[in-house]
Write a protein that holds these residues in place. Structure first.
Motif, PDB file in Angstrom:
ATOM      1  N   SER A  12      22.396  14.759 -11.479  1.00 22.09           N
ATOM      2  CA  SER A  12      21.258  14.180 -12.292  1.00 22.09           C
ATOM      3  C   SER A  12      20.237  14.985 -12.522  1.00 22.09           C
ATOM      4  CB  SER A  12      20.515  13.148 -11.004  1.00 22.09           C
ATOM      5  OG  SER A  12      20.192  13.919  -9.896  1.00 22.09           O
ATOM      6  N   THR A  13      20.457  16.482 -12.499  1.00 16.51           N
ATOM      7  CA  THR A  13      19.476  17.578 -13.002  1.00 16.51           C
ATOM      8  C   THR A  13      20.149  18.611 -13.619  1.00 16.51           C
ATOM      9  OG1 THR A  13      17.674  18.919 -12.362  1.00 16.51           O
ATOM     10  CG2 THR A  13      19.524  18.656 -10.763  1.00 16.51           C
TER      11      THR A  13
ATOM     12  N   GLY B 141      19.095   6.681  -9.414  1.00 13.15           N
ATOM     13  CA  GLY B 141      18.306   6.591  -8.276  1.00 13.15           C
ATOM     14  C   GLY B 141      18.676   7.742  -7.062  1.00 13.15           C
TER      15      GLY B 141
ATOM     16  N   GLN C 289      17.754  10.922  -7.042  1.00 12.50           N
ATOM     17  CA  GLN C 289      17.151  11.843  -6.455  1.00 12.50           C
ATOM     18  C   GLN C 289      16.047  11.518  -5.405  1.00 12.50           C
ATOM     19  OE1 GLN C 289      16.999  15.174  -7.048  1.00 12.50           O
ATOM     20  NE2 GLN C 289      18.849  14.821  -8.273  1.00 12.50           N
ATOM     21  N   ALA C 290      15.712  10.198  -5.478  1.00 15.50           N
ATOM     22  CA  ALA C 290      14.736   9.569  -4.711  1.00 15.50           C
ATOM     23  C   ALA C 290      15.149   9.445  -3.304  1.00 15.50           C
ATOM     24  CB  ALA C 290      14.299   8.400  -5.180  1.00 15.50           C
ATOM     25  N   GLN C 291      16.462   9.141  -3.474  1.00 13.80           N
ATOM     26  CA  GLN C 291      17.413   9.187  -2.250  1.00 13.80           C
ATOM     27  C   GLN C 291      17.677  10.520  -1.200  1.00 13.80           C
ATOM     28  OE1 GLN C 291      21.095   7.481  -3.219  1.00 13.80           O
ATOM     29  NE2 GLN C 291      20.190   5.307  -2.528  1.00 13.80           N
TER      30      GLN C 291
ATOM     31  N   ALA D  36      15.600  13.265  -1.669  1.00  6.83           N
ATOM     32  CA  ALA D  36      14.177  13.555  -0.901  1.00  6.83           C
ATOM     33  C   ALA D  36      13.717  12.926   0.341  1.00  6.83           C
ATOM     34  CB  ALA D  36      13.098  13.145  -1.989  1.00  6.83           C
ATOM     35  N   GLU D  37      14.457  11.690   0.450  1.00 10.57           N
ATOM     36  CA  GLU D  37      14.508  10.957   1.909  1.00 10.57           C
ATOM     37  C   GLU D  37      15.233  11.655   2.530  1.00 10.57           C
ATOM     38  OE1 GLU D  37      14.900   6.533   3.494  1.00 10.57           O
ATOM     39  OE2 GLU D  37      14.859   6.799   1.506  1.00 10.57           O
TER      40      GLU D  37
ATOM     41  N   LYS E 233      13.795  14.859   3.966  1.00 13.35           N
ATOM     42  CA  LYS E 233      12.376  14.602   4.586  1.00 13.35           C
ATOM     43  C   LYS E 233      11.277  15.098   3.901  1.00 13.35           C
ATOM     44  CE  LYS E 233      14.242  14.332   9.350  1.00 13.35           C
ATOM     45  NZ  LYS E 233      14.105  12.740   9.369  1.00 13.35           N
ATOM     46  N   GLY E 234      11.875  15.181   2.229  1.00 16.67           N
ATOM     47  CA  GLY E 234      10.985  16.102   1.414  1.00 16.67           C
ATOM     48  C   GLY E 234      10.634  17.418   1.451  1.00 16.67           C
TER      49      GLY E 234
END
Length: 246
Positions: A131-132, A212, A214-216, A218-219, A222-223
């Motif tokens: 994705s990047t 979706g 990238q959001a996963q 980060a989760e 834990k960021g």
């Protein structure tokens, strides 16, 4: 070595550790690839390996400090890999958000870089770099400054780059982040080659899931990104050989 600030010394320790960890995972290529890290401060200096040392030999004090013109800022009996300087200086100069650039020539990475479709979204692991991901066409051994603007253009704002017919490159806001991105990119390439070797039909992940991821990611971290795994990697390295800290 000249006296380093506390911030520079910590960067040296982390970068030396990164070299040792890359060797530990078998991603090194004798002395021919490179990892660089920006030196904290206003001088736009960065650290890179002494050309001729194996990754498993590199220590914090042996790293070579250079400026963006390739001049050695710290004393070293070793030269700097000229191809390494061209690639790494281009990224460090263009991307203020990048503190570390990691480049490898692994068999799996080169095998995927030689495929017209590049990395395929066929595994959960592949989705994180996919994705990047950006691509840069092969122009021969990276010895010419004229390649720098095209490399920077192709990388853009991405943190993962497949150098076609050549290998892999990752960038990160920290050494830990660049390492973690390389870990997932390299693992994804290994999975792809293994899956393709079966001769069976490959099943890509549906596009909405890819969008979706990238959001996963980060989760899952834990960021913290690479900072989640980096202390554990250092502990593992210390158990094996803590001389990278010298």
């Amino acid at each position: 070595m000249q006296q380093a600030s506390d911030a520079e010394w910590q960067t040296r320790v982390d970068l030396a550790a990164c070299y040792r960890i890359v060797a530990m995972y078998g991603w090194d290529d004798l002395v021919f690839t490179h990892i660089s890290a920006s030196v904290p401060g206003p001088d736009e200096h960065f650290l890179i390996n002494p050309y001729g040392m194996m990754f498993e030999e590199i220590t914090a004090s042996s790293l070579v400090k250079v400026d963006l013109d390739g001049n050695k800022v710290s004393e070293s009996a070793y030269p700097v890999n000229p191809a390494g300087f061209v690639i790494h200086s281009a990224v460090h100069e263009a991307r203020e958000d990048v503190a570390c650039v990691l480049h490898t020539h692994t068999r799996a990475g080169i095998a995927v870089s030689a495929q017209a479709d590049g990395l395929l979204p066929i595994s959960q692991t592949a989705l994180f770099p996919y994705s990047t991901l950006a691509y840069h066409d092969y122009e021969g051994v990276a010895l010419s400054d004229s390649e720098r603007p095209r490399l920077v253009r192709d990388l853009g704002a991405s943190n993962a780059l497949i150098l076609r017919n050549h290998g892999l490159l990752t960038a990160g806001a920290s050494i830990a982040d660049a390492f973690l991105m390389m870990y997932v990119l390299e693992t994804a390439c290994q999975i792809q080659i293994m899956a393709q070797s079966t001769g069976g039909e490959l099943a890509p992940v549906p596009e909405p899931i890819v969008a979706g991821i990238q959001a996963q990611a980060a989760e899952v971290t834990k960021g913290l990104g690479g900072a989640l795994v980096w202390p554990a990697l250092l502990r593992k390295l210390d158990r094996r050989d803590g001389s990278f800290r010298n």
